[in-house]
Enzyme design. Structure first.
Site, mmCIF file in Angstrom:
data_model
loop_
_atom_site.group_PDB
_atom_site.id
_atom_site.type_symbol
_atom_site.label_atom_id
_atom_site.label_comp_id
_atom_site.label_asym_id
_atom_site.label_seq_id
_atom_site.Cartn_x
_atom_site.Cartn_y
_atom_site.Cartn_z
ATOM 1 N N ASP A 425 42.977 34.183 43.016
ATOM 2 C CA ASP A 425 43.772 33.848 44.390
ATOM 3 C C ASP A 425 45.292 33.662 44.283
ATOM 4 O O ASP A 425 45.394 32.462 44.115
ATOM 5 C CB ASP A 425 42.786 33.075 45.164
ATOM 6 C CG ASP A 425 43.192 32.805 46.767
ATOM 7 O OD1 ASP A 425 44.339 33.272 46.996
ATOM 8 O OD2 ASP A 425 42.620 32.126 47.302
ATOM 9 N N HIS A 426 46.057 34.764 44.815
ATOM 10 C CA HIS A 426 47.328 34.422 44.549
ATOM 11 C C HIS A 426 48.033 33.507 45.376
ATOM 12 O O HIS A 426 49.179 32.889 45.467
ATOM 13 C CB HIS A 426 47.942 35.787 44.857
ATOM 14 C CG HIS A 426 49.254 36.215 44.052
ATOM 15 N ND1 HIS A 426 50.055 34.960 43.428
ATOM 16 C CD2 HIS A 426 50.158 37.167 43.672
ATOM 17 C CE1 HIS A 426 51.113 35.410 42.388
ATOM 18 N NE2 HIS A 426 51.188 36.836 42.813
#
Ligand code: COA
Length: 453
Positions: A425-426
């Site tokens: 999850d950036h």
């Protein structure tokens, strides 16, 4: 008062056509050219217009009747009767009135049903004319044209079209539930209700994203099809995956790990544990390597809180394992992986896999993971991009290890290389962190002594 019989104009078909909708009722004020009823030919509907304005006295047909050009369809009381035909159809009319037998016959019939009137009335001519076609083929593949333009291309009667126009509904977005995909008023209501529900609640897939509605397509137009209902697990999985895919900006980091030594060790131990009914697959080692990496990078063992403003770091290492079952994908959780031996993990993995495939997992069995592994290594493939199992912030995909030539500085050597794919999850994890994390896992598998450190 003048009673006129209206006859079915030239439909352009020698066959009788079925009346599928009656759009008016006795007593209605009818405007000239107003559609009275709808007929159905093979794959089209035809609206039958009134050639005169007046008040409808009686209908001569009912839904289900099959009628041909020249059949009486209605009686109309009209003092505004005229022998002129609508200009749009005058050519066809001219031809018919001049030559066709039905015209004469129709004139006679009209005269016969004239009611006594104190004022003499002109003879009524309601000769056959060509009917404008109101709709084309049913179930047209969905087009992207605008509502008003494209509504003419769907299979629906004028009453339904009127309703769609009033409500601003694009009929091409509706799959008709009627015969041959014909759209009825109920279909419009259901469509509007769906749109309202989506706007108010959001579907699992588009909440907050205002995504365009996925149009329905009748695939049977293109070939034979079979409808197969999705299992409950597949439906739930679909909802969760769509949500996770949309909510988390995914990036996938790829890495390979040289597991030649690990595999040699595993193979040397496997026969011993086989006797105890334990299967030491590479996944057990990978679970341990993941925990090792999580301990050195706590943000991977975390979740964003509901506000999205805080990261909740977990001090436990519960690993979700994606398990493929005949009914779909489930993710049971193996708890406290950091505290368990390889053999305990092997036993627990076997137990949860069996339980999953027997559909015996409880909700608790699938709750509380802090990280997830999805292994397709037993099946094959070189890499894939797994979808993060929110609220986890990352997931490790494992593909099949294969022998690959590796350069050792002097020569190429055959080594067993394991492909790893880390989706993260950036919002929480940066690319550099992800690269370091994946390398840590790869190195731990390359030399499993590191797991002791
Ligand atoms: N590379 C090469 N071989 C591998 C491997 C890998 N990465 N991973 C497993 N294998 C081998 C195993 O050693 C075993 O071989 P063997 O019978 O000769 O000993 C064989 O493949 C089968 O392993 P499997 O039974 O799949 O065990 P596992 O411990 O690797 O996996 C599950 C257990 C439950 C995870 C697995 O059965 C499963 O369901 N995987 C699918 C998960 C999934 O669908 N993910 C997709 C989510 S989108």
């Amino acid at each position: 008062m003048t009673i006129h019989t209206l006859y079915l104009p030239d439909t352009g078909s020698a066959n009788a056509l079925e009346v599928i909708e009656i759009l008016v009722k006795p007593g209605d004020a009818i405007a000239e050219n107003q559609a009275l009823l709808t007929l159905e030919s093979d794959k089209a509907t035809l609206d039958v217009p009134a050639l005169l304005a007046g008040t409808l006295v009686a209908l001569k047909v009912k839904v289900g009747d099959k009628i041909k050009t020249g059949d009486p369809i209605a009686e109309l009381d009209s003092d505004a009767a005229t022998t002129e035909q609508p200009s749009t159809t005058s050519t066809a009319n001219d031809k018919k009135t001049k030559s066709d037998t039905p015209t004469t016959k129709l004139d006679d019939a009209a005269t016969e049903i004239k009611k006594p009137s104190e004022t003499p009335v002109a003879p009524v001519v309601t000769a056959p004319i060509s009917i404008p076609v109101a709709a084309s083929t049913p179930n047209s593949p969905i087009s992207n044209s605008t509502a008003s333009d494209s509504n003419t291309e769907v299979y629906a009667g004028p009453g339904v079209r009127r309703m769609a126009r009033l409500l601003g509904v694009d009929l091409t977005r509706i799959q008709g539930s009627g015969d041959k995909g014909r759209i009825n008023k109920n279909d419009i209501q259901v469509h509007i209700k769906t749109l309202i529900d989506q706007a108010q609640n959001g579907t699992s897939a588009n909440k907050g994203f205002n995504l365009p509605h996925m149009p329905e397509v009748d695939f049977s137009l293109f070939g034979t099809v079979e409808t197969q209902p999705l299992s409950r697990i597949k439906k739930l999985t679909a909802q969760n995956l769509s949500r996770n895919w949309l909510l988390a900006p995914h990036v996938t980091q790829f890495e390979t790990s040289d597991i030649t030594e690990m595999e040699a060790f595993r193979k040397s131990q496997a026969p011993i544990y086989d006797k105890q009914g334990l299967k030491l697959t590479p996944l057990i080692f990978i679970m341990k390597a993941v925990v090792h990496a999580l301990q050195s990078a706590p943000t991977f063992n975390a979740s964003l809180d509901a506000s999205g403003e805080n990261l909740i770091l977990k001090k436990y290492f519960h690993i979700g394992i994606a398990v493929d079952t005949p009914n779909g994908l489930v993710v049971p959780v193996i708890r406290n992986v950091d505290q368990k031996s390889l053999t305990t993990l092997a036993r627990e993995l076997a137990e949860v896999s069996l339980k999953a495939r027997a559909q015996k997992l409880s909700t608790q069995d699938m709750q509380g993971s802090s990280f997830t592994i999805s292994s397709l290594g037993g099946i094959g493939g070189t890499a894939f991009t797994p979808i993060i199992n929110l609220p986890n912030v990352a997931i490790l995909g494992v593909s099949k290890a294969t022998i690959q030539p590796q350069w050792n500085g002097k020569e190429f050597q055959p080594r067993l290389m394991l492909p790893l794919s880390l989706s993260y999850d950036h919002r929480v994890i940066d690319g550099a962190e992800a690269a370091r994390f994946t390398i840590t896992i790869a190195q731990a598998l390359q030399d499993i002594r590191r797991l002791l450190l």
